[in-house]
Design an enzyme around this catalytic site. Sequence first.
Site, short mmCIF file in Angstrom:
data_model
loop_
_atom_site.label_atom_id
_atom_site.label_comp_id
_atom_site.label_asym_id
_atom_site.label_seq_id
_atom_site.Cartn_x
_atom_site.Cartn_y
_atom_site.Cartn_z
N SER A 128 0.82 -1.21 0.00
CA SER A 128 0.00 0.00 0.00
C SER A 128 0.85 1.25 0.00
O SER A 128 1.95 1.28 0.55
CB SER A 128 -0.92 0.04 1.22
OG SER A 128 -1.66 1.26 1.19
N LYS A 183 -4.40 -6.80 3.32
CA LYS A 183 -4.40 -5.68 2.38
C LYS A 183 -5.82 -5.36 1.91
O LYS A 183 -6.21 -4.20 1.76
CB LYS A 183 -3.51 -5.97 1.16
CG LYS A 183 -3.56 -4.90 0.05
CD LYS A 183 -2.97 -3.58 0.52
CE LYS A 183 -3.41 -2.32 -0.19
NZ LYS A 183 -3.53 -2.26 -1.60
N HIS A 186 -7.49 -3.52 4.60
CA HIS A 186 -6.92 -2.15 4.57
C HIS A 186 -7.71 -1.30 3.57
O HIS A 186 -8.10 -0.17 3.85
CB HIS A 186 -5.44 -2.20 4.18
CG HIS A 186 -4.87 -0.87 3.76
ND1 HIS A 186 -5.12 -0.31 2.52
CD2 HIS A 186 -4.11 0.03 4.42
CE1 HIS A 186 -4.51 0.86 2.44
NE2 HIS A 186 -3.89 1.10 3.58
N ASN A 187 -7.92 -1.85 2.39
CA ASN A 187 -8.63 -1.09 1.37
C ASN A 187 -10.09 -0.86 1.74
O ASN A 187 -10.65 0.20 1.46
CB ASN A 187 -8.53 -1.79 0.01
CG ASN A 187 -7.19 -1.54 -0.65
OD1 ASN A 187 -6.20 -1.27 0.03
ND2 ASN A 187 -7.13 -1.63 -1.96
N GLU A 190 -10.01 1.89 3.98
CA GLU A 190 -9.72 3.07 3.15
C GLU A 190 -11.03 3.62 2.54
O GLU A 190 -11.29 4.82 2.58
CB GLU A 190 -8.72 2.66 2.07
CG GLU A 190 -8.45 3.65 0.95
CD GLU A 190 -7.53 3.04 -0.13
OE1 GLU A 190 -6.45 2.55 0.24
OE2 GLU A 190 -7.89 3.07 -1.32
C1 6PG Z 1 -3.17 1.46 -1.63
C2 6PG Z 1 -4.44 1.64 -2.40
C3 6PG Z 1 -4.32 1.01 -3.75
C4 6PG Z 1 -5.35 1.47 -4.72
C5 6PG Z 1 -6.65 0.71 -4.65
C6 6PG Z 1 -7.91 1.47 -4.40
O1 6PG Z 1 -3.28 0.90 -0.56
O2 6PG Z 1 -2.13 1.90 -2.11
O3 6PG Z 1 -5.50 1.07 -1.71
O4 6PG Z 1 -4.26 -0.36 -3.59
O5 6PG Z 1 -5.47 2.81 -4.84
O6 6PG Z 1 -6.68 0.04 -5.85
O7 6PG Z 1 -8.56 1.69 -5.58
P1 6PG Z 1 -10.10 1.74 -5.90
O8 6PG Z 1 -10.65 2.93 -5.18
O9 6PG Z 1 -10.04 1.95 -7.37
O10 6PG Z 1 -10.73 0.45 -5.54
#
Ligand code: 6PG
Length: 477
Positions: A128, A183, A186-187, A190
């Site tokens: 990430s 991961k 994590h997303n 996010e």
């Molecule tokens: C990271 C991000 C990276 C990416 C994702 C999110 O941790 O560096 O999460 O993996 O930006 O793909 O993208 P989307 O919003 O397109 O799902």
Amino acid sequence: TTAQIGVTGLAVMGRNLARNFARNGYTVALHNRTVSKTRELVENFGDEGDFIAAETAKEFVAALERPRRLVIMVKAGDPTDAVIEEFAPLLEPGDMIIDGGNAHFADTRRREKALREQGIHFVGMGVSGGEEGALHGPSIMPGGPKESYDSLGPMLEKISAKAADGAPCVTHIGPDGAGHFVKMVHNGIEYADMQLIGEAYQLLRDVAGYSPAQIADVFRTWNTGRLDSYLIEITAEVLAHVDAATGKPFVDVVVDQAEQKGTGRWTVQIALDLGVPVSGIAEAVFARSLSGHAGLRAASQGLAGPKPTPLSEAEAAAFADRVEQALYASKIVSYTQGFHEIQAGSDEYGWDVDLGAVSSIWRGGCIIRAAFLDRIRAAYDARADLPSLLSDETFAREIAGAQDDWREVVIAATREGVAVPGFSAALAYYDALRAERLPAALTQGQRDFFGAHTYRRVDREGAFHTLWGGDRSEVTA
Ligand code: 6PG
């Protein structure tokens, strides 16, 4: 010379990761399907360190010292399988294939199992931090066999981000798919963070009546406090940006339909399978999906809503402070849900993931890096078997302090007709968890009524059924 590590797939993430290894003193073998990409890298960045450009798969593998460490940086999905199929036959037992893409952890489990049978170590590695992170230090979440970390770990520790206390933002997460699972979550977190920030922005705009530039200032102020984080920081930058072509705030010229590559959606799909309530993350995924339904939204433009109540300057400022409280409290809930999912995944697959270590390696490099992660780390340090982040005394006290404002913000949003699915889902989760009794008892009664699905009693062991169609006496099931 032989290379300590090789990178195949030299799009921007692969290229930057390769440069990061080279800048840290490793000799890096390079490979890409189209050779021009490999040449470009060496031409433009060859002076940053030692690279060995390979044109063919054979040359690439031959350039690697044994045991070989081969990093795949291609698009997740079929391309990853294709690259594995190309290289695996060229490798020997003890060699390592490291997949740094955003792979689904189930794919990683499948690949790990297949390669293990050939004696090859397969490491699914979450990375990430975007392009900048890959170059200057990402947060790295490697899974795979523990012994692979003995030789790979020190290299990753070198190229990773470092937290404020100097600790490298990488740790062996657990076997097979554990790294990609973490991961993925994590997303998901996010997505939730971004949604909550979006709701805060919309409230400041529609209820407080602030301009994007004013809101940028509010976020800058928040970024000096407990919300201090990369996402809050870039939010201020995006909101302050003015479109050169029109002179309008940049945020007003961007089409308001959020896209996604799918990792947030996976987080929710897997949570459903594991039975973990990640309602905040789910609302974030659904909010993106709703935004994309242009036709449905156009058809709904005429629907009734409340008239906005203008606020005085002082009222607006007081409201902004409340939004900060709501944002912080909701953020605690998102992380609580995300960490619950990691725990559940770890239990399901026997990964033995250390949640404190996960919070520690998210302190730097990754997209959700934040001062807040230090506090999560402290919570797990204080108690490694914390049942939930909400059970941590510090977080519980902070939510107790924030809850009045949090509720007021959800009330104001509801009254003014601003959608805050993230804030309200987080609050509902909080209230449901702390409730002494839930209407689930009624649900059980209904299920027993229409389907004889049985229920348990609060006062006796066993499963029971009421004869709803008869004399309504109770029988043991
Ligand atoms: C990271 C991000 C990276 C990416 C994702 C999110 O941790 O560096 O999460 O993996 O930006 O793909 O993208 P989307 O919003 O397109 O799902």
